[in-house]
Design a protein around this motif. Structure first.
Motif, PDB file in Angstrom:
ATOM      1  N   ALA A   1     -12.338   4.050  -4.115  1.00  0.00           N
ATOM      2  CA  ALA A   1     -11.162   4.242  -4.958  1.00  0.00           C
ATOM      3  C   ALA A   1     -11.416   3.757  -6.379  1.00  0.00           C
ATOM      4  CB  ALA A   1      -9.968   3.508  -4.354  1.00  0.00           C
TER       5      ALA A   1
ATOM      6  N   GLU B   1      -4.484  -2.110   1.389  1.00  0.00           N
ATOM      7  CA  GLU B   1      -4.933  -1.770   2.745  1.00  0.00           C
ATOM      8  C   GLU B   1      -6.070  -2.688   3.189  1.00  0.00           C
ATOM      9  OE1 GLU B   1      -5.894   2.290   2.267  1.00  0.00           O
ATOM     10  OE2 GLU B   1      -3.832   3.000   2.569  1.00  0.00           O
TER      11      GLU B   1
ATOM     12  N   ALA C   1     -12.592  -0.746   5.123  1.00  0.00           N
ATOM     13  CA  ALA C   1     -11.557  -0.811   4.094  1.00  0.00           C
ATOM     14  C   ALA C   1     -12.137  -1.232   2.749  1.00  0.00           C
ATOM     15  CB  ALA C   1     -10.450  -1.778   4.524  1.00  0.00           C
TER      16      ALA C   1
ATOM     17  N   ALA D   1       0.831  -1.207   0.000  1.00  0.00           N
ATOM     18  CA  ALA D   1       0.000   0.000   0.000  1.00  0.00           C
ATOM     19  C   ALA D   1       0.867   1.259   0.000  1.00  0.00           C
ATOM     20  CB  ALA D   1      -0.930  -0.008   1.214  1.00  0.00           C
TER      21      ALA D   1
ATOM     22  N   GLY E   1     -13.704   1.722   1.299  1.00  0.00           N
ATOM     23  CA  GLY E   1     -12.661   2.586   0.755  1.00  0.00           C
ATOM     24  C   GLY E   1     -12.162   2.112  -0.600  1.00  0.00           C
ATOM     25  N   LYS E   2     -12.068   0.785  -0.776  1.00  0.00           N
ATOM     26  CA  LYS E   2     -11.646   0.269  -2.075  1.00  0.00           C
ATOM     27  C   LYS E   2     -12.701   0.536  -3.137  1.00  0.00           C
ATOM     28  CE  LYS E   2     -10.156  -3.879  -4.525  1.00  0.00           C
ATOM     29  NZ  LYS E   2      -9.870  -5.319  -4.460  1.00  0.00           N
TER      30      LYS E   2
ATOM     31  N   ALA F   1      -5.602   1.023  -1.980  1.00  0.00           N
ATOM     32  CA  ALA F   1      -6.805   0.639  -1.239  1.00  0.00           C
ATOM     33  C   ALA F   1      -6.952  -0.874  -1.178  1.00  0.00           C
ATOM     34  CB  ALA F   1      -8.038   1.272  -1.888  1.00  0.00           C
ATOM     35  N   ASP F   2      -6.597  -1.566  -2.264  1.00  0.00           N
ATOM     36  CA  ASP F   2      -6.670  -3.028  -2.267  1.00  0.00           C
ATOM     37  C   ASP F   2      -5.692  -3.620  -1.256  1.00  0.00           C
ATOM     38  OD1 ASP F   2      -7.514  -5.620  -3.666  1.00  0.00           O
ATOM     39  OD2 ASP F   2      -5.331  -5.677  -3.867  1.00  0.00           O
TER      40      ASP F   2
ATOM     41  N   ARG G   1       1.161   4.189  -2.894  1.00  0.00           N
ATOM     42  CA  ARG G   1       0.992   5.617  -2.641  1.00  0.00           C
ATOM     43  C   ARG G   1       2.155   6.429  -3.206  1.00  0.00           C
ATOM     44  NH1 ARG G   1      -1.878   3.825   2.066  1.00  0.00           N
ATOM     45  NH2 ARG G   1       0.043   3.391   3.195  1.00  0.00           N
TER      46      ARG G   1
END
Length: 474
Positions: free
Chosen positions: A369, A303, A362, A152, A365-366, A300-301, A156
Motif C-alpha cells: 500500500a 489492518e 499484513a 481500517a 500488504g502495508k 493497511a496500517d 476504506r
C-alpha cells in the motif's frame, strides 16, 4: 486468587507468543520545490477557469452526466458499501443482545436407568419444555483489535470517497475535452467553408477569363480542384462529429438527440485562461488518486494492527435470562425463571506460526500500500509536469499558427492585387490561396489543442475538490 493467577499466566503466555508487530516505514515522498514549467506567481487564473464553463453545452452535458452517469453511480455505490462496512465494524464493539423462544419435546426410555428404579421414584417418560430467553454478549476489546478494524473500515470509506471524486473529475474532463473537440470541428468547418467560397470565386473568375479568351481553361480546372479538395476535407469532419456524439452519449447517459441539442446551445469563448500557479506539495491534498492511496495506506496500517492484536486474549462477557417450564401454565411462575452469567478469556498459546504468518502477510500488504501511495504521488507529479509543459507548447504552437495564418492570408490578398494589376499570373494567385486556406484550419485546430491542454492541467492538479453528494437513488 486461583482465577487471578490463571488469568495472569494466560496474559503472560499470550504476550510471549510473539513480539511486537513489524515496523513498516512510510516516509513522505520527496517532491521538488516547484514545477519546471509553472507560470510566475500572480499570473495564473483560477483552477476552475481551465474548464469551458462559459460554454452552455458543457454546463448542460456535465449536469446530465453527474445526475445519471452509470460510472459515477457505481462509484457512489462503492462509497455506500464502504460505509456499511464501517457501520458493521463499529457495531462489533457494542454488546450483542438477542432473544429466542423454543418448545422442545423429549421421550425417555426407562431402561436406560437400569432394570428397575428404587421404590417411590418415578418420572415422566415424555416431557415438553417451554422456554423463552434474553441473551447478551460483549467483547470487551481490551487490546483494541476491534477498534483497529473499525479504523481500517473508516479509512476504506475515505478511499472510496476519493476514488469516486477521481471518477467524477475524469468524467468532467472527458466531457470538457469532447465539447472542445466539437467546437474545434465547428471552427474548422467555418475555415473550410471560407476556403471553398474563395476557391469557387477564383473558379468563377477563371471561367470569365476563359470565356473572354484571355486565359486557358486549365486555370478554371485548377481552381475547381482546389474547391473540391476543400469539400473533401469538410466531408471528413462528419465522421469525427459522429465519433464525438457516441462518446458524449456514453459519458452523459443521454441519447444522441439530447447530445446534439445540447451542442447547439450557445457559442464557445475563445479566451484562453493563463495556467494557475501550483506547488508540487499541493498535489498531496488535491489529487483524488493520492488521497485514495493515502486512505488505502491508513487502512493497511490499521489492518496490520488488528492482525497483530490477535496474539492477545479476548475477554467476553455473556449472560442469559429466561423462563423454562414444562407446561404452558407454569411458564410465568417464579420457579420458572432461569439465568446464567459468564466471563470468558481465550487466547493463543501455541499456534505453530499461524498468527505470525498472518502478521507478516499484513505487513507485506502495508508495504504494498505504501508503494502504491508513492506510485500515485509520482504519477501525479509526472501528470502535472507534463500538463504544464503541454500548455506551454500548445500556446507556442497557437501563436505560431495564428502568425502563419495572418501572413499567408496577407500574401494571398497581395497576390490577388498583383494579378489585378497584371503583375502576377493566375497560378501564383491559386497557390497563394491554397496555402492560406490550409493555414486557417491549422490555426483553429491549434486553438482546440490549447484548450484541451488546459483541461488536462485541470485534472492533473486535482480537478474539482467538491465532495461527492449524489445518492444512489439519483
Amino acid at each position: 486468587m486461583r482465577a487471578l493467577f490463571l488469568t495472569a499466566s494466560a496474559l503472560a503466555l499470550s504476550a510471549c507468543a510473539g513480539g511486537p508487530p513489524p515496523e513498516v516505514a512510510t516516509p513522505t515522498p520527496v517532491l521538488p520545490q516547484q514545477f519546471f514549467h509553472a507560470p510566475d506567481a500572480g499570473t495564473g487564473a483560477e483552477l476552475a477557469a481551465l474548464l469551458p464553463t462559459s460554454d452552455p453545452a458543457y454546463n448542460t452535458l456535465a449536469a446530465q452526466a453527474l445526475a445519471g452517469s452509470p460510472t459515477l453511480g457505481e462509484a457512489v455505490a462503492r462509497i455506500e458499501q464502504a460505509r456499511v462496512g464501517a457501520a458493521r465494524a463499529g457495531a462489533e464493539r457494542l454488546p450483542a443482545i438477542g432473544a429466542n423462544a423454543s418448545v422442545t419435546g423429549t421421550r425417555t426410555n426407562p431402561a436406560q436407568f437400569g432394570t428397575s428404579l428404587p421404590p417411590g421414584i418415578a418420572f415422566d417418560t415424555e416431557r415438553v419444555a417451554y422456554a423463552a430467553n434474553l441473551t447478551a454478549r460483549w467483547d470487551l476489546d481490551i487490546f483494541g483489535r476491534l477498534r483497529a478494524q473499525e479504523r481500517a473500515a473508516l479509512a476504506r470509506v475515505d478511499a472510496a470517497d476519493a476514488s469516486a471524486l477521481a471518477v467524477r473529475n475524469a468524467l468532467l474532463a472527458e466531457i470538457a475535452a469532447s465539447v472542445i473537440d466539437w467546437r474545434t470541428l465547428e471552427a474548422r468547418q467555418e475555415e473550410i467553408e471560407s476556403d471553398i467560397a474563395a476557391a469557387e470565386e477564383l473558379a468563377r473568375l477563371a471561367g470569365v477569363r476563359e470565356r473572354a479568351g484571355i486565359a486557358p481553361g486549365f486555370d478554371r480546372v485548377r481552381a475547381e480542384s482546389a474547391a473540391n479538395a476543400s469539400r473533401s476535407r469538410l466531408a471528413a469532419l462528419d465522421s469525427e462529429r459522429a465519433r464525438l456524439t457516441g462518446r458524449l452519449v456514453t459519458l452523459t447517459a443521454q441519447g444522441g438527440m439530447q447530445v446534439r441539442a445540447a451542442m447547439a446551445l450557445g457559442a464557445p469563448d475563445t479566451e484562453l485562461p493563463a495556467p494557475p500557479v501550483a506547488l508540487p506539495s499541493s498535489l498531496l491534498v488535491n489529487r483524488p488518486d493520492i488521497l485514495a492511496a493515502s486512505a488505502g495506506l491508513a487502512a493497511a496500517d490499521a489492518e496490520l494492527a488488528a492482525t497483530a492484536r490477535r496474539r492477545f486474549p479476548t475477554f467476553d462477557l455473556s449472560a442469559a435470562l429466561g423462563l423454562l417450564a414444562f407446561s404452558p401454565g407454569d411458564l410465568f411462575d417464579e420457579d420458572s425463571i432461569v439465568g446464567s452469567i459468564a466471563a470468558t478469556i481465550a487466547g493463543p498459546l501455541l499456534d505453530f506460526g499461524r498468527i505470525e504468518a498472518e502478521i507478516n502477510g499484513a505487513a507485506a500488504g502495508k508495504r504494498a500500500a505504501f508503494e502504491a501511495y508513492r506510485g500515485a504521488v509520482y504519477t501525479a507529479l509526472g501528470d502535472a509536469e507534463a500538463a504544464y509543459s503541454l500548455v506551454a507548447a500548445a500556446d507556442r504552437e497557437l501563436a505560431a499558427a495564428n502568425s502563419e495564418a495572418e501572413s499567408l492570408q496577407r500574401a494571398a490578398r497581395l497576390a490577388e492585387t498583383r494579378q489585378e494589376a497584371g503583375l502576377a499570373d493566375f497560378l501564383t494567385v491559386l497557390e497563394a490561396r491554397r496555402a492560406a486556406d490550409a493555414s486557417g484550419e491549422r490555426a483553429a485546430a491549434a486553438l482546440g489543442r490549447a484548450k484541451r491542454a488546459r483541461v488536462l492541467l485541470w485534472q492533473a492538479l486535482g480537478g474539482d475538490p467538491q465532495p461527492i453528494t449524489r445518492s444512489i437513488s439519483q
